[in-house]
Design an enzyme around this catalytic site. Structure first.
Site, mmCIF file in Angstrom:
data_model
loop_
_atom_site.group_PDB
_atom_site.id
_atom_site.type_symbol
_atom_site.label_atom_id
_atom_site.label_comp_id
_atom_site.label_asym_id
_atom_site.label_seq_id
_atom_site.Cartn_x
_atom_site.Cartn_y
_atom_site.Cartn_z
ATOM 1 N N CYS A 143 74.201 22.707 -39.283
ATOM 2 C CA CYS A 143 74.533 24.006 -39.562
ATOM 3 C C CYS A 143 75.097 24.969 -38.430
ATOM 4 O O CYS A 143 74.586 24.373 -37.154
ATOM 5 C CB CYS A 143 73.322 24.618 -40.340
ATOM 6 S SG CYS A 143 73.305 26.352 -40.401
ATOM 7 N N LEU A 173 59.508 19.198 -41.971
ATOM 8 C CA LEU A 173 58.120 20.000 -42.507
ATOM 9 C C LEU A 173 58.035 19.797 -43.866
ATOM 10 O O LEU A 173 56.860 19.756 -44.402
ATOM 11 C CB LEU A 173 58.099 21.259 -41.832
ATOM 12 C CG LEU A 173 58.263 21.490 -40.098
ATOM 13 C CD1 LEU A 173 57.691 22.966 -39.969
ATOM 14 C CD2 LEU A 173 57.414 20.294 -39.829
ATOM 15 N N ARG A 233 68.406 22.536 -37.775
ATOM 16 C CA ARG A 233 67.464 22.770 -38.878
ATOM 17 C C ARG A 233 67.110 21.662 -39.724
ATOM 18 O O ARG A 233 67.761 21.368 -40.906
ATOM 19 C CB ARG A 233 68.639 23.709 -39.964
ATOM 20 C CG ARG A 233 69.082 25.005 -39.230
ATOM 21 C CD ARG A 233 69.794 25.978 -39.766
ATOM 22 N NE ARG A 233 68.730 26.643 -40.875
ATOM 23 C CZ ARG A 233 69.268 27.283 -41.924
ATOM 24 N NH1 ARG A 233 70.589 27.769 -42.055
ATOM 25 N NH2 ARG A 233 68.185 28.210 -42.559
ATOM 26 N N ASP A 238 67.328 36.962 -38.337
ATOM 27 C CA ASP A 238 68.330 37.303 -39.072
ATOM 28 C C ASP A 238 69.134 38.966 -38.617
ATOM 29 O O ASP A 238 70.135 39.188 -39.357
ATOM 30 C CB ASP A 238 68.157 37.449 -40.553
ATOM 31 C CG ASP A 238 67.841 35.905 -41.293
ATOM 32 O OD1 ASP A 238 68.125 35.243 -40.427
ATOM 33 O OD2 ASP A 238 67.277 35.848 -42.275
ATOM 34 N N LYS A 262 68.283 38.208 -51.145
ATOM 35 C CA LYS A 262 68.845 37.050 -51.417
ATOM 36 C C LYS A 262 67.736 35.954 -50.830
ATOM 37 O O LYS A 262 67.595 35.030 -51.546
ATOM 38 C CB LYS A 262 69.870 36.733 -50.336
ATOM 39 C CG LYS A 262 70.364 35.222 -50.074
ATOM 40 C CD LYS A 262 71.511 34.995 -49.127
ATOM 41 C CE LYS A 262 71.440 35.180 -47.620
ATOM 42 N NZ LYS A 262 70.916 33.801 -47.159
ATOM 43 N N ASN A 263 67.018 35.998 -49.716
ATOM 44 C CA ASN A 263 66.007 35.156 -49.346
ATOM 45 C C ASN A 263 64.557 34.809 -50.102
ATOM 46 O O ASN A 263 64.040 34.097 -50.009
ATOM 47 C CB ASN A 263 65.776 35.002 -47.779
ATOM 48 C CG ASN A 263 67.333 34.386 -46.921
ATOM 49 O OD1 ASN A 263 67.922 34.183 -47.704
ATOM 50 N ND2 ASN A 263 67.147 34.884 -45.523
ATOM 51 N N ARG A 316 78.287 35.615 -48.982
ATOM 52 C CA ARG A 316 76.903 34.884 -49.224
ATOM 53 C C ARG A 316 75.953 35.799 -49.166
ATOM 54 O O ARG A 316 74.941 35.409 -49.798
ATOM 55 C CB ARG A 316 76.847 33.609 -48.262
ATOM 56 C CG ARG A 316 77.890 32.598 -48.124
ATOM 57 C CD ARG A 316 77.487 31.347 -47.331
ATOM 58 N NE ARG A 316 76.231 31.056 -47.467
ATOM 59 C CZ ARG A 316 75.923 29.786 -46.963
ATOM 60 N NH1 ARG A 316 76.440 29.280 -45.883
ATOM 61 N NH2 ARG A 316 74.673 29.410 -47.306
#
Ligand code: EPZ
Length: 428
Positions: free
Chosen positions: A125, A134, A130, A315, A22-23, A407
């Protein structure tokens, strides 16, 4: 809202195919904004977050088409072709961005391609504040003018972006990706110092290079991007999901199971596998993937601290805590990436876990048995840690708010049930 019911106690045995990451998929999809030619992404997972970004890209004018199953079947996903022939809108609306923070990844591509973007500022979140400072400072260093007005980031670079030297004060995966995307079309050279080294960042770099970008230093903390005037289309395969891999490795370990993780890349999970071995779990690698098998007794408590890659991933922190909650002995788990990523602790406690949190560290004292309970989770990885605990617990566990799982985990119940877990989705 769907729920998941698990009757715990079954040892997992069998094979689990690992999906595309996913990422990695999300920034790769955002990269399609850079070219007027099509980008085809193979091995994309079917997940709610991928659909959310697809909807957003559709609003921006990207034409999307699914090409059917990839030829090697099994753990391959479908091929999604994204064709940003023309940018129809430069606004990423609040309604889509609030559903998924990774929508911020369209910012760099839009400014680089058409010189302007208006992207809703992602809100708070469940796992932390978050901020996206940057991303914004980095783009300013490439010459973009940025204002935040009415909840939207407005970025402009009417004469195009120019290369710059960006030093990140700490490692950010998303900011590194957004800047790599933006700098690919900037005039001149950009250097990203203290850049992220995650496999997903490398995967994005490989795809951008296949599109004609000139990026070097991938996998190191200094990435150099020589801007080019335009990018062309490409085909790219998304890397296997290392977080899904780690989650199922921990599912096998917590049930004392023996599971082959098909298609997993062992090099991407070294930090986890070292900790599993230290805990007494057997980890072995062959050409098909990674096998997790039980050691001689219950896994033992081992300490972990989350860090940017190649350190232990944040994660996998919640899932590792589930294993430690059922291990023999104690473990100290320290979270250094997000300030509020222990929301699973109180739910795990409802299942009999013995966890005490002091600031960024959690002391987990392994319990001989966990007990099934009705639980609720606040984010993707927290939810799946409850599923893992449920697999090992005595009795029935009901996990509420399954949309969090959808998700990021493709066919979770099917993959676990195929290895003998007693798990069902209860549809409302
Ligand atoms: C990515 O988020 C992942 N998401 C996250 O996965 C993952 O937890 C995280 O990297 C860390 O590995 C995607 O790839 C889509 P960061 P990202 O920028 O890029 C702070 C999951 O469960 N920060 O590396 O948003 C930030 O608050 C998700 O799949 C700033 O302060 O993470 C955090 O404390 C959750 N300012 C730290 O940096 C910024 O501008 C690292 O965040 C950016 C980040």
């Amino acid at each position: 809202m769907d729920r998941i019911r698990i009757r715990g106690g079954n040892r997992l045995a069998g094979e689990i195919p690992i999906s595309g990451a996913k990422n990695a998929g999300l920034p790769l999809m955002a990269a399609s904004l850079l070219s007027e030619e099509p980008l085809s992404l193979g091995n994309l997972p079917h997940l709610a977050d991928i659909s959310t970004l697809a909807s957003l890209l559709g609003v921006l004018g990207v034409e999307l088409a699914m090409d059917g199953d990839a030829p090697n079947g099994g753990h391959a996903g479908r091929v999604l072709t994204l064709h940003a022939r023309k940018i129809a809108s430069t606004t990423a609306p609040y309604d889509l961005v609030r559903r998924m923070r990774a929508s911020i990844l369209v910012l760099g591509g839009l400014v680089a391609r058409v010189g302007e973007a208006k992207v809703s500022l992602p809100g708070g979140c469940a796992i932390g504040n978050r901020p996206v400072d940057l991303h914004l400072k980095g783009l300013e260093q490439l010459g973009a003018e940025i204002d935040v007005r009415g909840g939207y980031i407005e970025a402009r670079a009417p004469k195009g972006l120019t290369g710059g030297h960006v030093v990140f004060p700490f490692v950010s995966v998303g900011a590194t990706e957004n800047l790599m995307i933006a700098a690919s079309l900037a005039r001149g050279e950009t250097v990203l110092a203290n850049a992220a080294r995650e496999p997903e960042v490398i995967d994005l770099g490989h795809c951008l290079n296949a599109m004609g970008a000139k990026i070097s230093g991938l996998g190191t903390d200094t990435i150099t991007i020589e801007g080019v005037p335009g990018l062309h289309g490409a085909r790219h395969q998304v890397v296997p999901d290392r977080i899904e891999t780690g989650t199922y490795a921990l599912a096998a370990a917590i049930t004392g199971g023996d599971v082959m993780l098909l298609g997993a890349n062992p090099a991407h999970n070294e930090a986890l596998f070292e900790k599993l071995k230290e805990s007494g779990v057997e980890v072995s690698v062959d050409g098909r993937g990674v096998r997790i098998a039980p050691g001689s007794g219950r896994p033992e408590g081992v300490d972990v601290m989350t860090e940017p890659y190649p350190g232990f991933p944040t994660d996998l922190q919640a899932q590792f805590m589930a294993l430690m909650a059922a291990a023999s002995g104690a473990a100290m788990i320290t979270e250094t990436i997000f300030e509020n990523r222990f929301m699973h602790v109180s739910e795990l406690a409802r299942m009999g876990a013995n966890v005490t949190v002091h600031g960024a560290s959690a002391m987990v004292r392994g319990a001989k048995t966990l007990a099934g309970a009705e639980v609720m989770a606040t984010d993707l990885r927290a939810s799946v840690s409850l599923v893992l605990a449920g697999l090992a617990a005595q009795g029935e566990t009901i996990v509420n708010r399954v949309y969090h799982l959808d998700r990021g985990y493709e066919k979770l119940e099917e993959k676990l049930a195929a290895c003998g877990a007693d798990i069902q989705r209860l549809r409302d």
